[in-house]
Write a protein that holds these residues in place. Structure first.
Motif, short mmCIF file in Angstrom:
data_model
loop_
_atom_site.label_atom_id
_atom_site.label_comp_id
_atom_site.label_asym_id
_atom_site.label_seq_id
_atom_site.Cartn_x
_atom_site.Cartn_y
_atom_site.Cartn_z
N ASP A 84 14.12 87.70 14.12
CA ASP A 84 15.33 88.49 14.38
C ASP A 84 16.36 87.56 15.03
O ASP A 84 16.01 86.76 15.92
CB ASP A 84 14.98 89.64 15.33
N THR A 85 17.59 87.64 14.58
CA THR A 85 18.59 86.69 15.06
C THR A 85 19.80 87.42 15.68
O THR A 85 20.07 88.57 15.34
CB THR A 85 19.10 85.80 13.90
N PRO A 86 20.51 86.73 16.58
CA PRO A 86 21.72 87.33 17.15
C PRO A 86 22.90 87.18 16.18
O PRO A 86 22.93 86.23 15.40
CB PRO A 86 21.96 86.48 18.41
N PRO A 87 23.85 88.11 16.24
CA PRO A 87 24.98 88.03 15.29
C PRO A 87 26.01 86.96 15.67
O PRO A 87 26.64 86.37 14.80
CB PRO A 87 25.60 89.42 15.37
N SER A 88 26.12 86.71 16.99
CA SER A 88 27.29 85.93 17.43
C SER A 88 26.98 84.47 17.74
O SER A 88 27.88 83.72 18.09
CB SER A 88 27.90 86.60 18.66
N ILE A 89 25.71 84.07 17.59
CA ILE A 89 25.40 82.67 17.90
C ILE A 89 25.07 81.95 16.59
O ILE A 89 23.95 82.04 16.07
CB ILE A 89 24.22 82.57 18.91
N ALA A 90 26.07 81.24 16.07
CA ALA A 90 25.91 80.63 14.75
C ALA A 90 24.73 79.66 14.72
O ALA A 90 23.99 79.59 13.73
CB ALA A 90 27.20 79.93 14.34
N SER A 91 24.53 78.92 15.83
CA SER A 91 23.46 77.91 15.83
C SER A 91 22.09 78.57 15.68
O SER A 91 21.19 78.01 15.05
CB SER A 91 23.52 77.07 17.11
N SER A 92 21.92 79.76 16.23
CA SER A 92 20.64 80.46 16.10
C SER A 92 20.44 80.93 14.67
O SER A 92 19.35 80.80 14.10
CB SER A 92 20.60 81.68 17.03
N ALA A 93 21.49 81.50 14.09
CA ALA A 93 21.39 81.96 12.70
C ALA A 93 21.08 80.77 11.79
O ALA A 93 20.24 80.86 10.89
CB ALA A 93 22.69 82.64 12.29
N LYS A 94 21.73 79.62 12.07
CA LYS A 94 21.51 78.41 11.25
C LYS A 94 20.07 77.93 11.38
O LYS A 94 19.43 77.56 10.39
CB LYS A 94 22.45 77.29 11.69
N ALA A 95 19.58 77.90 12.61
CA ALA A 95 18.20 77.41 12.84
C ALA A 95 17.21 78.31 12.12
O ALA A 95 16.26 77.83 11.48
CB ALA A 95 17.90 77.38 14.33
N ALA A 96 17.42 79.62 12.19
CA ALA A 96 16.50 80.55 11.53
C ALA A 96 16.58 80.40 10.01
O ALA A 96 15.55 80.36 9.33
CB ALA A 96 16.82 81.99 11.93
N ALA A 97 17.80 80.27 9.51
CA ALA A 97 17.97 80.14 8.05
C ALA A 97 17.27 78.88 7.54
O ALA A 97 16.60 78.89 6.51
CB ALA A 97 19.45 80.12 7.70
N ALA A 98 17.42 77.80 8.30
CA ALA A 98 16.88 76.51 7.85
C ALA A 98 15.36 76.52 7.79
O ALA A 98 14.76 75.84 6.96
CB ALA A 98 17.35 75.40 8.80
N ILE A 99 14.74 77.33 8.64
CA ILE A 99 13.27 77.28 8.75
C ILE A 99 12.58 78.39 7.94
O ILE A 99 11.36 78.39 7.80
CB ILE A 99 12.89 77.31 10.25
N SER A 100 13.39 79.30 7.40
CA SER A 100 12.83 80.46 6.69
C SER A 100 12.47 80.12 5.24
O SER A 100 13.07 79.24 4.63
CB SER A 100 13.84 81.61 6.69
N ASP A 101 11.50 80.87 4.71
CA ASP A 101 11.19 80.76 3.28
C ASP A 101 12.06 81.72 2.48
O ASP A 101 12.35 81.48 1.31
CB ASP A 101 9.72 81.12 3.03
N VAL A 102 12.42 82.82 3.12
CA VAL A 102 13.30 83.80 2.47
C VAL A 102 14.13 84.45 3.57
O VAL A 102 13.67 84.63 4.70
CB VAL A 102 12.50 84.82 1.63
N ILE A 103 15.37 84.76 3.23
CA ILE A 103 16.31 85.30 4.22
C ILE A 103 16.70 86.72 3.80
O ILE A 103 17.08 86.94 2.64
CB ILE A 103 17.55 84.39 4.33
N VAL A 104 16.60 87.64 4.74
CA VAL A 104 17.05 89.01 4.48
C VAL A 104 18.40 89.19 5.17
O VAL A 104 18.55 88.89 6.37
CB VAL A 104 16.03 90.04 5.03
N ILE A 105 19.37 89.67 4.41
CA ILE A 105 20.73 89.84 4.95
C ILE A 105 21.10 91.32 4.90
O ILE A 105 21.46 91.84 3.84
CB ILE A 105 21.76 89.02 4.14
N PRO A 106 20.98 92.02 6.05
CA PRO A 106 21.38 93.42 6.04
C PRO A 106 22.91 93.54 6.09
O PRO A 106 23.57 92.80 6.83
CB PRO A 106 20.78 93.99 7.34
N VAL A 107 23.43 94.45 5.30
CA VAL A 107 24.88 94.66 5.26
C VAL A 107 25.15 96.16 5.31
O VAL A 107 24.58 96.91 4.51
CB VAL A 107 25.51 94.12 3.95
#
Ligand code: ATP
Ligand code: MG
Length: 210
Positions: A84-107
């Motif tokens: 689970d990632t925070p919305p406002s911290i780009a570095s956290s979202a980037k770190a999670a994206a880089a290490i994931s096998d698949v990314i779920v993007i809720p909209v």
């Protein structure tokens, strides 16, 4: 071990709710599931503190500890991890994206949410990781839902949508998830459908040469 990042640069779209529900779904299907809470707000950790059941496992994480925690999880035999990632911290979202096998993007099906999607895609696309867009808090038969779905399908692969249901927040109060309260209900069905689509990527991962 399948690593699933739940990422959106927009707040309040249902990331934490989905992480909890997907973790519960995986655990109920006999998987050793872990939820990593990369959001300093710690909502997922608070949810787990209110929860009676021991699974899924939940642990706080930071960008510094993320990869160590994932190595540890692998050693401990976890086979699926949701971040689970925070919305406002780009570095956290980037770190999670880089290490994931698949990314779920809720909209969320709202014009404001649709407008912030490019900000999320700026993080997801450069990783080259497979991703699934899922419309959340949808209102059945609303014109906006249909329009948003059409727009989303132009951006990338769209997974089953998640309805706007009072059961989702209600279940979180005592550390449960919607499908635990109403196992045969619409929330349970849509979570199962989203989970199944995510697992599809696990099959693709294992069939790839190492
Ligand atoms: N499918 C749903 N139906 C109804 N309410 C929902 C649904 N999903 C989430 N909510 C509610 O919407 C609010 C935001 O959800 P949640 O905290 O999961 O979003 P988030 O993306 O993690 O937010 P943040 O970006 O602040 O971390 C919460 O009050 C939650 O209970
Ligand atoms: Mg959250």
């Amino acid at each position: 071990m399948l690593i699933v990042g739940i990422i959106s640069r927009k707040g309040g779209v249902g990331k934490t709710t989905l992480a909890a529900a997907l973790g519960v779904e995986a655990a109920s299907r006999g998987r050793k599931a872990l939820l990593l809470d990369l959001d300093p707000q710690g909502s997922l950790v608070e949810w787990s503190e209110a929860r009676e059941a021991d699974s899924p496992g939940v642990a706080p994480a930071t960008t510094d500890t993320l990869s160590r925690l994932l190595d540890g999880a692998k050693r401990q035999g976890f086979d699926i991890v949701f971040i689970d990632t925070p919305p406002s911290i780009a570095s956290s979202a980037k770190a999670a994206a880089a290490i994931s096998d698949v990314i779920v993007i809720p909209v969320k099906a709202s014009p404001n949410d649709m407008r912030t999607l490019p900000k999320t895609m700026e993080i997801v696309r450069p990783t080259g990781k497979p991703y699934l867009l899922t419309l959340t808090q949808t209102i059945a038969k609303a014109r906006l839902t249909a329009e948003s779905l059409a727009l989303l399908s132009e951006v990338g692969p769209v997974a089953p949508a998640i309805g706007n249901r009072a059961l989702y927040p209600a279940a979180m109060i005592d550390g449960r998830s919607a499908q635990e309260i109403d196992p045969g209900g619409p929330a349970a069905l849509e979570i199962r459908a989203l989970y199944a689509q995510i697992l599809h990527h696990e099959n693709q991962k294992t069939s790839k040469p190492k």
